[in-house]
Design a protein around this motif. Structure first.
Motif, short mmCIF file in Angstrom:
data_model
loop_
_atom_site.label_atom_id
_atom_site.label_comp_id
_atom_site.label_asym_id
_atom_site.label_seq_id
_atom_site.Cartn_x
_atom_site.Cartn_y
_atom_site.Cartn_z
N LYS A 293 0.56 -1.14 0.06
CA LYS A 293 0.44 0.55 -0.14
C LYS A 293 0.56 1.43 0.49
O LYS A 293 1.81 1.28 0.33
CB LYS A 293 -0.64 -0.44 1.34
CG LYS A 293 -1.67 -1.56 1.42
CD LYS A 293 -2.57 -0.99 2.28
CE LYS A 293 -3.83 -1.94 2.53
NZ LYS A 293 -3.27 -3.62 2.04
N VAL A 294 0.67 2.44 -0.88
CA VAL A 294 1.19 3.52 -1.01
C VAL A 294 1.63 3.74 0.27
O VAL A 294 0.20 4.15 0.75
CB VAL A 294 0.92 4.01 -1.86
CG1 VAL A 294 1.72 6.07 -2.24
CG2 VAL A 294 0.77 3.14 -3.47
N GLN A 295 1.88 4.48 1.15
CA GLN A 295 2.42 5.42 2.19
C GLN A 295 1.76 7.07 2.09
O GLN A 295 1.88 7.70 0.69
CB GLN A 295 3.38 5.67 2.54
CG GLN A 295 4.11 4.43 3.44
CD GLN A 295 3.60 3.53 4.24
OE1 GLN A 295 2.87 3.66 5.81
NE2 GLN A 295 2.09 2.45 3.38
N SER A 296 1.62 7.72 3.36
CA SER A 296 0.80 9.23 2.81
C SER A 296 1.55 10.07 1.99
O SER A 296 1.27 10.84 1.26
CB SER A 296 0.25 9.41 4.17
OG SER A 296 1.29 9.48 5.05
N LYS A 297 3.25 9.71 2.65
CA LYS A 297 3.09 10.79 2.09
C LYS A 297 5.09 10.42 0.62
O LYS A 297 5.86 9.18 0.41
CB LYS A 297 4.71 11.07 2.74
CG LYS A 297 3.74 12.59 4.44
CD LYS A 297 5.17 12.75 4.50
CE LYS A 297 4.33 13.69 5.92
NZ LYS A 297 5.21 13.80 7.07
N THR A 298 4.40 11.11 -0.63
CA THR A 298 5.76 10.01 -1.12
C THR A 298 6.57 10.64 -1.19
O THR A 298 7.53 11.98 -0.64
CB THR A 298 5.46 11.07 -2.92
OG1 THR A 298 5.48 12.58 -2.94
CG2 THR A 298 3.81 10.06 -3.38
#
Length: 201
Positions: free
Chosen positions: A177-182
């Motif tokens: 899952k992609v985390q909140s901050k790139t």
């Protein structure tokens, strides 16, 4: 895929695995941002990766996929952050000689990745790479499928940084899952996507 063997390798293979990863990563946007000249890029990447692959042999797992002729064509490098992982021996002292004038960007990448690295126990998929001549054959999937069952059985999460949208979407398919901050690199550098896979995907 039945003719591909996945094995664990040790420090004696670190240089070869590092060159494989450098070759596979040579045309990534992040790699181009690090070093503009392609030949110099591969040399610098291979030098840095060799330190990290060698370190993973002591503090994680290095898996390779070999073709029927015994040639290594893909590799996955995991660090085991369920316990303390020290810095690679002499890393800061050796990196300037490996990267030369490109040192500031290598340092910037290291700092950005460290700032986003999670504190929770996990295995870090630092590298997963397939030689260009063998890409698109499911080798990356096979390497992940080789290690994920161990993580699921032991209740350990996984973490990685996706370098582009194509790989990001592949990892989503495998439970990440992609985390909140790139992770945005400085000086107009590319964006990366920190991703987390809970046990069981």
């Amino acid at each position: 895929m039945n003719s591909i063997d996945i094995t664990s390798v040790g420090r004696d293979r670190a240089t070869d695995v590092a060159m494989l990863i450098a070759t596979a990563f040579a045309d990534l946007e992040v790699a181009n941002w690090l070093v503009a000249d392609r030949r110099e890029r591969i040399r610098a990447l291979a030098g840095q990766f060799a330190m990290l692959v060698e370190h993973a042999c002591s503090h994680g797992h290095v898996h390779t996929a070999d073709d029927p002729d015994g040639h290594t064509v893909a590799a996955a490098v995991w660090f085991d952050y369920t316990k303390h992982v020290p810095e690679p021996p002499g890393y800061d002292e050796r990196l300037p000689g490996i990267t030369g004038e490109h040192l500031p960007r290598f340092q910037a990448l290291d700092e950005a990745m460290a700032a986003h690295h999670p504190q929770e126990p996990h295995h870090h998929l630092a590298f997963i790479a397939t030689l260009p001549t063998h890409q698109g054959r499911g080798l990356g999937t096979a390497l992940m499928n080789h290690h994920h069952p161990t993580l699921d059985r032991t209740g350990v999460a996984a973490y990685l940084e996706a370098s582009n949208l194509r790989t990001r979407d592949l990892y989503i398919h495998h439970g990440y899952k992609v985390q909140s901050k790139t992770l945005a690199l400085p000086e107009g550098g590319p964006v990366m996507w920190p991703m987390w896979r809970p046990p069981g995907g």
